[in-house]
Design a protein around this motif. Structure first.
Motif, short mmCIF file in Angstrom:
data_model
loop_
_atom_site.label_atom_id
_atom_site.label_comp_id
_atom_site.label_asym_id
_atom_site.label_seq_id
_atom_site.Cartn_x
_atom_site.Cartn_y
_atom_site.Cartn_z
N SER A 1 -8.37 4.07 -10.44
CA SER A 1 -7.61 2.85 -10.12
C SER A 1 -7.25 2.82 -8.64
CB SER A 1 -6.34 2.79 -10.97
OG SER A 1 -6.65 2.79 -12.33
N MET A 2 -6.86 3.98 -8.11
CA MET A 2 -6.53 4.04 -6.69
C MET A 2 -7.76 3.78 -5.84
SD MET A 2 -3.83 4.40 -4.92
CE MET A 2 -3.39 4.54 -3.19
N ILE B 1 0.84 -1.21 0.00
CA ILE B 1 0.00 0.00 0.00
C ILE B 1 0.87 1.25 0.00
CG2 ILE B 1 -1.71 1.29 1.33
CD1 ILE B 1 -2.70 -1.40 2.39
N PHE C 1 -8.53 0.17 -6.13
CA PHE C 1 -7.61 -0.62 -5.31
C PHE C 1 -7.95 -0.48 -3.83
CE2 PHE C 1 -3.73 -0.89 -2.77
CZ PHE C 1 -3.31 -2.17 -3.09
N THR C 2 -8.26 0.74 -3.41
CA THR C 2 -8.55 0.97 -1.99
C THR C 2 -9.85 0.28 -1.57
OG1 THR C 2 -7.44 3.10 -2.14
CG2 THR C 2 -8.85 2.74 -0.23
N PHE D 1 1.47 6.52 -6.65
CA PHE D 1 0.32 7.37 -6.95
C PHE D 1 0.67 8.85 -6.79
CE2 PHE D 1 -3.40 9.63 -5.22
CZ PHE D 1 -4.25 9.52 -6.32
N ILE E 1 2.40 1.65 -3.46
CA ILE E 1 1.40 2.10 -4.43
C ILE E 1 1.02 3.55 -4.17
CG2 ILE E 1 -0.99 1.76 -5.17
CD1 ILE E 1 -0.61 -1.21 -4.80
N LEU E 2 0.90 3.91 -2.90
CA LEU E 2 0.61 5.31 -2.58
C LEU E 2 1.75 6.22 -3.02
CD1 LEU E 2 -1.36 7.25 -1.19
CD2 LEU E 2 -0.15 6.83 0.95
N LEU F 1 -6.07 7.17 -13.00
CA LEU F 1 -5.20 6.94 -11.85
C LEU F 1 -5.99 6.98 -10.55
CD1 LEU F 1 -2.21 6.48 -11.12
CD2 LEU F 1 -2.01 8.95 -10.82
N ILE F 2 -6.85 8.00 -10.42
CA ILE F 2 -7.64 8.12 -9.20
C ILE F 2 -8.64 6.98 -9.10
CG2 ILE F 2 -9.32 9.55 -8.00
CD1 ILE F 2 -7.88 11.99 -9.08
#
Length: 1788
Positions: A1743-1744, A1054, A1747-1748, A1061, A1057-1058, A1740-1741
Motif C-alpha cells: 500500500s505504501m 505524506i 501510494f508512493t 506507516f 501517512i509515513l 502495508l508495504i
C-alpha cells in the motif's frame, strides 16, 4: 521486463562493458595463470587422495606373519627418505582437512559468495534497465560503473571461479548441522548462488567476448561447444572433491577426470580456443600439466607404488611434456595449412582455425625480422598453389612478377624507401591503393565557391615532383581537381614534355598491400563456403577492417549478412561483434578525417531532432484538439463534468509533454531555431491564454534571430538542423529504399508524405545516374570502395516535376538505433555558385541547368526556370516541366546552342580523360528547339537575340562507363541584359555586390530596431530596458510553472501517512516480538513444568524403588517374581536411571534461564526447609536449607545409595526392619544413616516441597500469560487509536482533492459563451503550426485588427533569412506575431466589456425584481415559471428570439415614423418597445442563469459524491489496517490463554504417574513402621490422601480425554491407542521392544485392556490393602506375621513390578507425546501469527509503495492538472469577484 531477455538489450550492455574494459592482456594473462594454478592444485588434491587410498590398501594387505623387526626397519626407511619430498605437498592434505572440519568457515564463505553473486546480479539487472535509455552512439562512452563491474566480472568469472564453486558446493554439507527450516532456507540461498554463478560463468565465456582477434578483449574466442566442455573440464575436479570428501570412489573419479581432461587438451590443440596466441599457449601448457598430474596418479595406482616420489616424477617429466605440446601445437598449424592447400578441410572449426593462422601469418610476415621470412615463404607457397587454380586475369596473383621486381630492387638497395619508375608503378597501382580514382571523376564540384580559387592558382603537374605513393593516390582520388577553360587547355598543349621521372616508394607499404590483399582472397573464398556462419563471417569482417584496412568493405559485408535463422545466443554474439566493428569503423573514419573534404556530422543527432519536431507537432495538434473539445463542452446546455475533467487532464498532460519536448529540442539544437519559439509562443497565447508567457518566448525568439544573424556567415556552407537530409536503407537487399525525408527536402523536391513511402533514392537523381546507381552500389558492396562517402560534393537533384537544381551533398554511412544500417544524405540547396572562369558569383535563380548524355548530347533534365524563359520568348505551350518530353523526342544540346560542335567537345574529353576541365563559351540559344509547334519559329523577331554564357562540366562514373554532362547557362540579351533579368519571374535578384550592399543596409536597420526595442516596454512585465537577468528570471519562473511540485498540504499528508506507516510497522513488530517472546516463554514454561513434575515423579519413584530394595534385602519381599528373576538388580538399575534423571531435571531447572517472578524467587531463597539427619550416636538432627540445597543434598545421597549391595540395604532401623533396634546406645551404620536421610526426608519434606514448587511453576506460568495479555491489549488500543487519528486528519485532505478538481470547472462555467467561441477559434488556429501563416490567413481570415506597434518597430526583413531554409520566412513570423498580438489586445479589451456586461446584467436583475412586484406582470412570470421547457431554452433559441424582437421593434418604429404628426403616439410606442425588450432580456437572463445554476448544482453534486466516496474509502482502509491489530490481539490472547491452560493440563498428565507410586509407597512404609504415616501437616493420613487424590486425578484425566484441548490434538491418537488392546504394541517398540512380551503377560494380561483399566485395577488393589491394614489395627491383628504376609503379597508385588518395570516407560512416553503436541501447537500459533504479520506487512508495504508510486503521483498530478487547467482561463474572462474566488481557490 522484456529487456531482461531481449538480445538487443543484453548485447548493448555487453558492448558497454567491452568498450569500458580495463583488463589488459597482461592482467588477463595473470588471471589465466591464476586459474591454471587452481586447476593444478585440484589435480594434486585428487592425486593425494589416490595416494592415500593406495597407502591404505597396502597397509591392509600386509601379512602379519611376514613382519619382522628387520623388515619393519627397512619398510620405514623409504618413508623417512620421502618425508622431505612430501613436505611440500603436506599443505594439500591440510587444506582438505581444514575445509572438512571447519564447517562454520565454509558456511560463512558460501554465504559471502551468495552476497557477492546477488550484488553482481543486481548491478547487471540495473545495467540492463539503464541501457534502454541510451542511444547507440552513447554506449561506448566512458562509464565508471561499467569499468568496475566489467573488472569484477572478469576477475570473478575468470580467475576465482574454481575456488568459489568449491565453497558453494561444500556449503550444502555445511548446512546439515542446522535445523530443517534453517537448512532449507540456507540451501535455497545457496541454490540461488549456484544459479547466479553459472549465469555469470556462462555470460563471460559465451557472451561477454568477441568472436574475432582483438587486443582489446584478450579472452576472445570461438562460439564452439568447446566452451561448455572446457568449463565442465575445469570444474569437474573441485566438484568431485566437494562431494567425495573422504575419497571413497577416488579410483573411478581419477579415471573419469583423466579422460575428460585429456579430451579437453586434444580439443584445444586441434581447434581454436583463445584467439590470443600467448594466452592460448599458456592455457594449453596448463591443461597439459593437469593431464600429466592425473597420468602420474593413474600410473601409481596401476603399479600400486607408495614411495612418495610422485612430485619428483612430475618435475622431471614436465619440461619434456610441455615441449611436446609446443611442437604438437606448431605442427597442427602447419598441418591445417597443408590440408587447406590440398583441399582436405571439411569442418567449420577447421576453417576457423585456418583463418586465425592466416591472420597470424600476415601479421608476422609484415614484421621486418628473420622470423617473418619463414611466414613469408608460407605465403609464397599459398600464392603458387593459388596460381594453379586461378583463371582471373584481374587477380592480384597475375602481378606477382611486378611485385617481385619491386621487392628485389628494395633488397638490392637495402632500404625500405627507394625510387621506382612511374611506368612500373602504374602496373600494380590499383592493387596497392585504397580506392580507385577511375571509379568517379567529378568536374562539377569546381563550381562551389570555395573550390576554384585555391585549386586554380595551385595547379601542379604530378610528373614534375618526386612524391610517394600516398600522394599519387590522393591526386587520383581528388574529386575537385583542376579546372580550366578551352583557352587554358590550348595553352597547356604547349607545355614541354618532361623526361620520365621516378617515384619514391615505401617497400613495406607495398608489401603490406600485396600480402593483405592476396590473403583476403582466401578469406572471401572461405566465407563463400560458409555463408551463414557467424564465426567465419566476423573473422572476415575483422580482417577486412583491421588488416586490409578497407572499412567500407567490412561494413558492406555486415549489411549483407542475414541472421534470421540465428539462435538467441548467436544473435547476441552477432550484435556485440557488430557494435565493435562499427565502433572501429567510426574510429577509422575519424582518424582519416580530412578538414577540406570531410565534415564531422552526427547522423543520429539529425534523426533525433527530426523525431522531436514531429513529436512536438503531434503533441501540439492533440493539445489543440483537446482544448477545442474542452471549450466546446461549455457551450452545451447540459455540461458533462466527467468528460470535461478528463479533457482537462489530457490538456494538462499535453501541455507538460509539449513543454518537455520543447525543452529537449531547445537543449539538443546546435543552432537555435527561432521557429520553435514562435510556435511555443503561439501555444502560450492561443491555448494557454497567457500573454506574459507569449512575450517571454517572443523575446527569446528575437535573441535567437539576432544570434543566428550574427553567425550566419560562419554557418554558411555548414550542415545544420535546417538542412535537408534523406535516410535510405543500407541493407544490401533493400539498398536505396528511402526510409525517411525531413520536411525541408520534401519541400525542395515537391514531395508529400505518401510519395516517399515506396520511393527509391534513384528517383531523386538525374536519370542517367539513377539508371546506373544499382550497378554502382553492387560494385561498392563487392569492393567496399567509394570516393564520395564522407565528402561534401556538388551535384544535382531532381524534384517531383522532373526539374533539377544544384545542391551540396554529404553522404555518410550510419548505424541508426531506429533504422539500423542506413545511408544519410545531408543536402544544402546551393544559392550562389561561380560557374565560370571569371570568378563572378551568381545566384542559382539567375542560371539555367541541364543534364546531357556525353554519348550523343541528348538533354534529359532542365531546371524549372526554363519555363519562364520560354514564356518570355513567346513559347507558352508548356505549363509544367513535365510536359516537355525529353524521351519521346530527342532534344540535343547542339540544337539548342548555335555554333556548337559536340564532336569537338567529345574529342577533347577523350584526349583529356584524367583532366577535370570544363567547356566555356558564349553561344546564341535556339529556344524554339524546345517547341513542338513549327509555327513558333520566327516569333522572336520582335525580341532581342538570346545569348548565353555556357559552361559544360563532365562527370565520369563507373570507370568511364557513364559520362554525364552538366550544362550551366547565364542568359543575356546584349545591352538589355539587366532589364531582361528583371522581367524573369524567378530571376529577380540583383548581383552579389548589390546584395552585399543591401545586407549592410539591413544590418544598420537591425541595429536601429534593436535600439527602438530597448526603449519600448514589454507587456510581459520585464521591459527591454531592464537587464538581461530580469528576462532570464522571468524565463526561469515560467519554466518552473511546468514542473510538477508537491503542494504543502500534500507534503503534510505524506508525513502523516509515513508516520502512520512507521507507527503501524513498529507496533506490529512489537506485537510480533512480544508474541515470539511469549512463545519462547511458553515453551520454556512447559519444559519447566515438565522438569518440576519429573522431579516429583522421579523422587516418588526413587522412594518406592528404595522401599522395595530394602524389603528384599531384609527378606520381607521375594527377590524373584513372575516378571523378574532378580528384582534387586533390576530395581537397582532403575534406581540409577531415576537418580540420574532427577539430577538432570534439577540441573535443567537451575540453568534453564527462566525468569522467575519475585515471589517465586523469594520462595527459592527461603531457608525454611527442615531436613532430618540421623547422627552416629543415633540422634536426629534438624537443619533448615533452601530448595536448591535440599535438592543438592538429596541428589548426593542418591548417588551413594544407587550402588549399595543387598547387604548394605539391610539394617535395624525402623525404616528397614519390622523389629528395629530402638536402643539409645545403638550406633547406626553409614549406610543406615544415608538410607534414613533419603527415606524420611523423601516421604516428607522432599515430596512436599517438590510438589509445592511444581504447583508454583504452574501458577507463575499462568500469571505471566495474564501479564502478556494485558500488555498486548494496551499496544492494540494504542495502534488502533493512532490509525484512527491519522485517518481522521488525512481523509478530509485527500477527499478534498477529489472535490477540488470538479469544483474547478465552476470557474469555466462563469465565462460568457460568446467569449468561449473566441477561445475555440484561437485553439483551432494552433493546429498545423508548421504550415505557413500566409495560408492560415487565407483559410481563416481572422486578422482584422491593427498590428501591434511594438512589432512595427522591429524590421524582420533585415534578418534576410532565405525562404528555402525553413518553413517560416521572416514575413510569416511577423504576420504570426501581429495576429497573436491582435488577439492579446482583444483579450485586454475584453475586461472593460465584461465589466459593462456585468453592470447591465445586475441592472436587469434588479429591474426584474422590481417588475415582479407589479400585479400585471405576474401572469407573464407565471407563464415562464410554469413552462418548464421555456425555462431551459437553448442559446440559439434565445438569440433567434432576441433578433426577432429587435427586428419587430425596428419595424414598429419605422412604421411609426411615417406619422410625424403623432409625436406622442410615437414616443409611447418607443417606450412600449423598450419595455418589451427589457422584459425579454430579463427572461433570457433568467433562463441563462437557470441553465448555469443547474450545471453548477450538477458539478457540486458530483464533487460532493467524489469527496464522500474518497472519504469512505480512506476510512475503510483505516478499518482494514485496524482489523489486523484486533486480530493479532485475539491471536495473542489465545496464545497466552493456551499457555496457561496447557500448563495446568500438563500438570494433570504429569501427576498421573506419581499418584499411585505415592500411594503404594506410603502403604509399604506403613507396614514396615507398623503405623499410619501422616503428611507434613500431621493431620492427614498419607495413604488415605493419595487414595482419594488418585481417584480424583483419574476423573480429571478422564474428563480431559473426553474434551481434549486443541494443544493435545497431535497426541490424541496415542492417548486413544494406549487405552485399547494395542497398548503394549504402541508403547513398547524400537528400543523398548524387549518389554512387549512382559507387557502382554503382566497382571494376567490386564494391560491389554489399556492404561486406565490397569490403573483402576491397581487402585482397587491398593484400596483393599488399605482396608485390610486399617481393619487389622481395629481387630488388633496387625502383628508381625500379618505385616510379613502383606509385604509378601504376590498380587501387590506383581502390581509394583508392573508399575515400576513396565508401565513407567509408558507414562514417560505419554508425557512426551502431550508435551510435544503442546509445543507444536505453540509453534502453530506462532506461525499463524507470523503469517498474519507477514500478510499485514506485505499489504502495508505494498500500500505504501502503491501510494508512493501511483496514488501520491495521482494526487499530485490531479492537483497539478487542476491548477494547470485553471491557468488557461484568461485573466480578463472573469470579473473581479470571480478572480478573487480563483485566487482563494489556489490558496486553499
Amino acid at each position: 521486463m522484456k529487456f531482461l531477455y531481449d538480445p538487443q538489450s543484453i548485447s548493448r550492455v555487453t558492448w558497454q562493458l567491452i568498450s569500458n574494459n580495463l583488463i589488459t592482456p597482461s592482467i588477463f594473462m595473470f588471471l589465466t595463470i591464476a586459474e591454471g594454478l587452481q586447476s593444478i592444485f585440484y589435480a594434486f588434491l585428487l592425486q593425494q587422495q589416490l595416494v592415500n587410498e593406495i597407502k591404505l590398501d597396502l597397509e591392509s594387505g600386509l601379512n602379519e606373519n611376514q613382519i619382522t623387526n628387520g623388515e619393519t626397519d627397512s619398510s620405514d626407511a623409504p618413508a623417512s627418505e620421502s618425508s622431505s619430498i612430501q613436505i611440500s605437498l603436506l599443505f594439500i592434505n591440510d587444506y582438505q582437512k581444514m575445509l572438512t572440519d571447519n564447517e562454520n568457515f565454509v558456511m560463512v564463505t558460501s554465504a559471502s559468495i551468495f552476497g557477492l553473486n546477488f550484488f553482481l546480479g543486481l548491478i547487471f539487472t540495473y545495467l540492463l534497465w539503464n541501457q534502454k535509455k541510451k542511444m547507440i552512439k552513447d554506449l561506448s562512452e566512458s562509464s565508471m560503473i561499467h569499468k568496475v563491474f566489467g573488472c569484477l566480472l572478469i576477475i570473478y568469472a575468470r580467475g576465482l571461479y574454481l575456488i568459489t564453486f568449491e565453497f558453494i558446493i561444500r556449503g550444502y554439507s555445511a548446512y546439515q548441522q542446522y535445523d530443517l527450516g534453517i537448512k532449507i532456507g540456507l540451501s535455497i540461498t545457496n541454490t540461488i548462488s549456484v544459479v547466479l554463478f553459472f549465469f555469470f560463468i556462462f555470460y563471460t565465456r559465451r557472451i561477454f567476448k568477441l568472436n574475432m582477434l582483438s587486443n582489446h578483449i584478450s579472452w576472445s574466442n570461438s562460439d564452439s561447444k568447446a566452451i561448455y566442455f572446457g568449463f565442465f573440464a575445469k570444474i569437474i575436479n573441485p566438484l568431485i572433491l566437494s562431494f567425495d570428501t573422504n575419497g571413497d570412489y577416488i579410483t573411478a573419479e581419477i579415471i573419469i577426470c583423466l579422460i575428460i581432461q585429456t579430451l579437453y587438451l586434444v580439443m584445444i590443440l586441434f581447434f581454436a580456443d583463445i584467439y590470443n596466441r600467448k594466452i592460448d599457449l599458456v592455457q594449453k601448457f596448463i591443461q597439459a600439466t593437469v593431464v600429466l598430474i592425473l597420468e602420474i596418479s593413474f600410473i601409481k595406482y596401476l603399479i600400486k607404488e607408495n614411495d612418495g616420489k610422485e612430485f619428483i616424477l612430475f618435475l622431471c617429466v614436465l619440461p619434456f611434456h610441455l615441449y611436446f605440446i609446443y611442437r604438437l601445437n606448431k605442427r597442427r598449424k602447419e598441418q591445417i595449412l597443408e590440408m587447406f592447400t590440398e583441399g582436405k578441410l571439411k569442418m567449420e572449426l577447421q576453417f576457423e582455425y585456418l583463418l586465425i593462422y592466416l591472420y597470424e601469418i600476415v601479421q608476422d610476415s609484415l614484421i621486418d625480422s628473420k622470423v617473418s621470412q619463414e611466414y613469408y615463404s608460407e605465403i609464397l607457397k599459398l600464392l603458387e598453389g593459388h596460381q594453379l587454380t586461378c583463371y582471373n586475369t584481374d587477380c592480384i596473383c597475375t602481378k606477382q612478377g611486378d611485385f617481385m621486381e619491386i621487392f628485389k630492387q628494395g633488397q638490392k638497395q637495402s632500404t625500405n624507401v627507394f625510387l621506382v619508375e612511374l611506368q612500373n608503378l602504374k602496373k600494380i597501382k590499383e592493387y596497392i591503393q585504397m580506392k580507385s580514382g577511375k571509379w568517379f571523376v567529378s568536374s562539377v564540384n569546381r563550381m562551389k565557391e570555395d573550390q576554384f580559387r585555391d585549386k586554380y592558382y595551385n595547379k601542379r603537374d604530378i610528373d614534375d615532383d618526386e612524391e610517394d605513393i600516398s600522394l599519387i593516390d590522393d591526386q587520383s582520388n581528388d574529386d575537385g581537381g583542376f579546372l580550366n577553360s578551352l583557352d587554358i587547355q590550348d595553352a597547356t598543349k604547349q607545355i614541354r614534355i618532361r623526361p620520365k621521372r621516378k617515384i619514391k616508394i615505401d617497400i613495406q607499404h607495398v608489401k603490406r598491400r600485396f600480402v593483405t590483399n592476396f590473403i583476403l582472397l582466401f578469406f572471401v573464398e572461405i566465407k563463400q563456403k560458409f555463408p551463414n556462419s557467424l564465426k567465419i563471417h566476423i573473422l572476415c569482417n575483422y580482417y577486412s577492417m583491421m588488416i586490409v584496412q578497407k572499412p567500407q568493405l567490412c561494413i558492406s559485408q555486415l549489411r549483407g549478412f542475414n541472421d534470421k535463422n540465428f539462435s538467441w545466443l548467436d544473435r547476441i554474439s552477432k550484435f556485440v561483434n557488430e557494435f565493435y566493428i562499427l565502433d572501429e569503423y567510426e574510429k577509422h573514419d575519424k582518424s582519416n578525417l580530412d578538414s577540406n573534404m570531410q565534415i564531422k556530422v552526427d547522423g543520429e543527432h539529425f534523426i533525433m531532432i527530426n523525431d522531436l519536431y514531429e513529436e512536438f507537432q503531434t503533441q501540439v495538434d492533440q493539445m489543440s484538439f483537446d482544448a477545442v473539445e474542452f471549450w466546446k463542452g461549455f457551450t452545451q446546455d447540459d455540461v458533462d463534468p466527467y468528460k470535461q475533467y478528463d479533457l482537462g487532464e489530457k490538456i494538462a498532460d499535453s501541455i507538460q509533454a509539449t513543454y518537455k519536448t520543447f525543452k529537449e529540442i531547445e537543449d539538443n539544437l546546435i543552432q537555435k531555431d527561432y521557429k520553435i519559439y514562435v510556435w511555443f509562443a503561439q501555444i502560450q497565447l492561443k491555448i494557454m491564454n497567457d500573454n506574459d508567457g507569449y512575450q517571454i518566448f517572443i523575446q527569446k525568439m528575437r535573441g535567437v534571430m539576432q544570434m543566428n544573424k550574427m553567425f550566419q556567415s560562419n554557418m554558411r556552407g555548414k550542415i545544420s538542423e535546417d538542412s535537408g537530409f534523406i535516410v535510405s536503407d543500407g541493407h544490401s537487399n533493400n539498398s536505396g529504399k528511402i526510409l525517411f525525408m525531413n520536411k525541408t527536402i520534401k519541400r525542395w523536391l515537391l514531395r508529400e508524405e505518401d510519395d516517399t513511402k515506396f520511393l527509391n533514392i534513384n528517383a531523386l537523381m538525374p536519370k542517367l545516374i539513377g539508371e546506373r546507381h544499382d550497378e554502382f552500389m553492387k560494385k561498392y558492396n563487392e569492393t567496399g570502395e567509394s570516393v564520395i562517402l564522407n565528402k561534401q560534393i556538388l551535384n544535382f537533384l531532381m524534384d517531383k516535376n522532373g526539374s533539377i537544381f544544384p545542391a551540396e551533398m554529404l553522404i555518410k554511412f550510419h548505424y541508426s538505433q531506429k533504422f539500423k544500417y542506413c545511408f544519410i544524405t545531408f543536402i544544402e540547396k546551393v544559392k550562389t555558385i561561380k560557374p565560370f572562369i571569371d570568378m563572378v558569383k551568381y545566384k542559382t535563380e539567375q542560371l539555367l541547368f541541364m543534364t546531357i548524355d556525353m554519348y550523343d548530347g541528348q538533354i534529359f533534365e532542365v531546371s524549372r526556370n526554363l519555363l519562364n524563359l520560354l514564356e518570355y520568348f513567346g513559347i507558352n505551350q508548356y505549363k509544367d516541366i513535365r510536359e516537355i518530353s525529353f524521351t519521346e523526342k530527342k532534344r540535343l544540346i547542339q540544337d539548342l546552342l548555335t555554333d556548337f560542335s559536340f564532336e569537338e567537345l567529345t574529342r577533347y574529353k577523350q584526349t583529356h580523360k584524367n583532366k577535370n576541365d570544363s567547356y566555356e563559351k558564349i553561344h546564341t540559344l535556339n529556344l524554339f528547339s524546345f517547341s513542338d509547334n513549327i509555327d513558333y519559329y520566327g516569333v522572336n523577331s520582335t525580341k532581342d537575340e538570346c545569348q548565353a554564357k555556357v559552361a559544360i562540366y563532365v562527370d565520369t562514373y563507373g570507370e568511364c562507363k557513364l559520362n554525364i554532362g552538366f550544362v550551366v547557362l547565364s542568359i543575356s540579351t546584349g545591352h538589355q541584359n539587366l532589364d531582361f533579368i528583371n522581367e524573369l519571374k524567378s530571376n529577380d535578384a540583383a548581383e552579389v555586390q548589390q546584395q552585399e550592399y543591401k545586407d549592410e543596409q539591413q544590418e544598420m536597420q537591425l541595429r536601429e530596431s534593436q535600439e527602438n526595442d530597448s526603449v519600448a516596454s514589454s507587456s510581459c512585465g520585464s521591459s527591454n530596458s531592464g537587464s538581461s537577468s530580469s528576462s532570464y528570471h522571468a524565463l526561469q519562473q515560467f519554466h518552473t510553472f511546468y514542473r510538477q511540485q508537491t503542494p504543502r498540504i500534500l507534503k503534510i499528508v505524506i508525513q502523516l501517512i509515513l508516520l502512520m506507516f512507521i507507527a503501524s510497522i513498529t507496533i506490529a513488530t512489537v506485537n510480533l516480538v512480544l508474541n515470539i517472546r511469549s512463545h519462547n516463554l511458553s515453551e520454556l514454561e512447559v519444559k519447566q513444568v515438565r522438569a518440576s513434575m519429573d522431579r516429583v515423579n522421579f523422587s516418588v519413584s526413587i522412594r518406592l524403588l528404595l522401599r522395595t530394595m530394602m524389603n528384599i534385602a531384609n527378606g520381607y519381599e521375594p527377590n524373584k517374581s513372575k516378571l523378574l528373576d532378580d528384582r534387586f538388580k533390576v530395581y537397582q538399575g532403575l534406581l540409577r536411571s531415576k537418580a540420574e534423571q532427577l539430577i538432570s531435571a534439577q540441573y535443567y531447572l537451575d540453568n534453564s534461564g527462566y525468569q522467575f517472578s519475585q515471589s517465586f524467587e523469594n520462595e527459592l531463597k527461603k531457608s525454611e526447609i527442615t531436613l532430618s539427619y540421623l547422627m552416629e550416636n543415633n540422634v536426629l538432627r534438624k537443619e533448615n536449607v533452601t530448595m536448591r540445597n535440599m535438592q543438592s543434598l538429596y541428589g548426593s545421597r542418591l548417588v551413594q545409595v544407587e550402588n549399595y549391595t543387598m547387604q548394605q540395604m539391610k539394617g535395624n532401623l525402623k525404616i528397614q526392619n519390622l523389629k528395629p533396634n530402638l536402643s539409645v546406645n545403638y550406633q547406626p551404620t553409614i549406610e543406615e544413616q544415608t538410607l534414613y536421610f533419603i527415606v524420611e526426608n523423601g516421604n516428607g519434606i522432599v515430596r512436599t516441597y517438590n510438589r509445592f514448587f511444581a504447583d508454583l511453576y504452574i501458577t507463575d506460568s499462568v500469571k505471566n500469560s495474564e501479564n502478556n495479555e494485558s500488555n498486548t491489549m494496551i499496544t492494540t488500543v494504542i495502534s488502533v487509536i493512532t490509525i484512527f487519528l491519522v485517518t481522521c486528519v488525512i481523509s478530509p485532505i485527500i477527499s478534498k482533492t477529489e472535490e477540488r478538481k470538479y469544483n474547478a470547472l465552476v470557474f469555466f462555467m462563469r465565462i460568457p459563451r460568446n467569449q468561449v467561441e473566441q477561445y475555440i477559434k484561437s485553439c483551432q488556429e494552433c493546429q498545423n503550426l508548421d504550415a505557413s501563416p500566409n495560408i492560415q490567413k487565407k483559410e481563416k481570415n481572422t486578422v482584422n485588427n491593427v498590428p501591434n506597434e511594438d512589432f512595427k518597430t522591429y524590421d524582420y526583413q533585415s534578418m534576410n533569412y532565405p525562404q528555402d531554409h525553413s518553413v517560416l520566412d521572416v514575413s510569416d513570423v511577423q504576420l504570426m506575431q501581429e495576429n497573436s498580438f491582435n488577439q492579446s489586445n482583444n483579450l485586454e479589451s475584453t475586461q472593460k466589456r465584461l465589466f459593462e456586461e456585468n453592470s447591465v446584467r445586475n441592472e436587469l436583475i434588479n429591474t426584474n425584481a422590481r417588475l415582479r412586484n407589479y400585479p400585471q406582470k405576474s401572469s407573464d412570470t407565471s407563464v415562464i415559471g410554469g413552462n418548464e421547457e421555456s425555462k431551459y431554452l437553448s442559446m440559439a433559441n434565445l438569440q433567434r428570439r432576441k433578433n426577432k424582437q429587435i427586428n419587430h421593434a425596428n419595424l414598429s418604429i419605422s412604421d411609426s415614423s411615417e406619422k410625424p404628426n403623432d409625436l406622442k403616439s410615437l414616443q409611447n410606442k418607443q417606450i412600449k418597445v423598450s419595455n418589451e425588450q427589457q422584459e425579454q432580456q430579463i427572461r433570457d437572463q433568467e433562463i441563462l442563469e437557470e441553465l448555469m445554476n443547474r450545471n453548477l448544482q450538477k458539478i457540486k453534486g458530483i464533487a460532493f459524491k467524489k469527496k464522500t466516496l474518497t472519504f469512505l474509502f480512506v476510512m475503510v482502509l483505516m478499518v482494514v489496517f485496524s482489523v489486523y491489530f484486533i486480530i493479532s490481539f485475539f491471536m495473542a490472547q489465545k496464545n497466552y490463554q493456551t499457555a496457561a491452560n496447557s500448563s495446568i493440563d500438563l500438570g494433570t498428565i504429569f501427576s498421573k504417574e506419581q499418584c499411585f507410586e505415592n500411594l503404594i509407597s506410603y502403604q509399604r512404609e506403613n507396614m514396615i513402621q507398623n503405623k499410619t504415616i501422616m503428611l507434613t501437616d500431621n493431620i492427614t493420613e498419607a495413604s488415605q490422601y493419595f487414595l482419594t487424590t488418585c481417584s480424583t486425578q483419574e476423573a480429571k484425566y478422564k474428563e480431559l480425554r473426553k474434551s481434549l484441548p486443541e494443544y493435545f490434538q497431535d497426541a490424541k491418537q496415542y492417548l486413544e491407542q494406549i487405552e485399547t488392546n494395542k497398548y503394549c504394541d504402541v508403547v513398547y517398540v524400537d528400543s523398548l521392544n524387549f518389554l512387549n512380551s512382559p507387557c502382554q503377560i503382566a497382571l494376567n494380561g490386564l494391560m491389554s485392556k489399556g492404561m486406565t483399566n490397569t490403573l483402576f485395577y491397581m487402585l482397587s488393589q491398593a484400596q483393599k490393602t488399605e482396608l485390610a491394614f486399617k481393619n487389622s489395627y481395629q481387630n488388633q491383628r496387625r502383628d508381625d506375621q500379618f505385616l510379613r504376609v502383606e509385604l509378601n503379597s504376590t498380587d501387590v508385588i506383581d502390581i509394583i513390578d508392573t508399575k515400576m518395570y513396565i508401565m513407567g516407560y509408558s507414562f514417560i512416553e505419554l508425557e512426551n507425546q502431550c508435551m510435544e503436541s503442546a509445543l507444536k501447537y505453540f509453534k502453530k500459533l506462532l506461525t499463524d501469527f507470523i503469517i498474519v504479520y507477514a500478510v499485514f506487512l506485505a499489504l502495508l508495504i505494498s500500500s505504501m509503495i502503491y501510494f508512493t508510486i501511483f496514488a501520491f503521483k495521482r494526487l499530485r498530478r490531479s492537483m497539478w492538472s487542476t491548477n494547470m487547467l485553471l491557468k488557461i482561463i484568461p485573466k480578463q474572462a472573469l470579473n473581479k469577484n470571480d478572480s478573487e474566488l480563483l485566487k482563494q481557490f489556489f490558496v486553499n
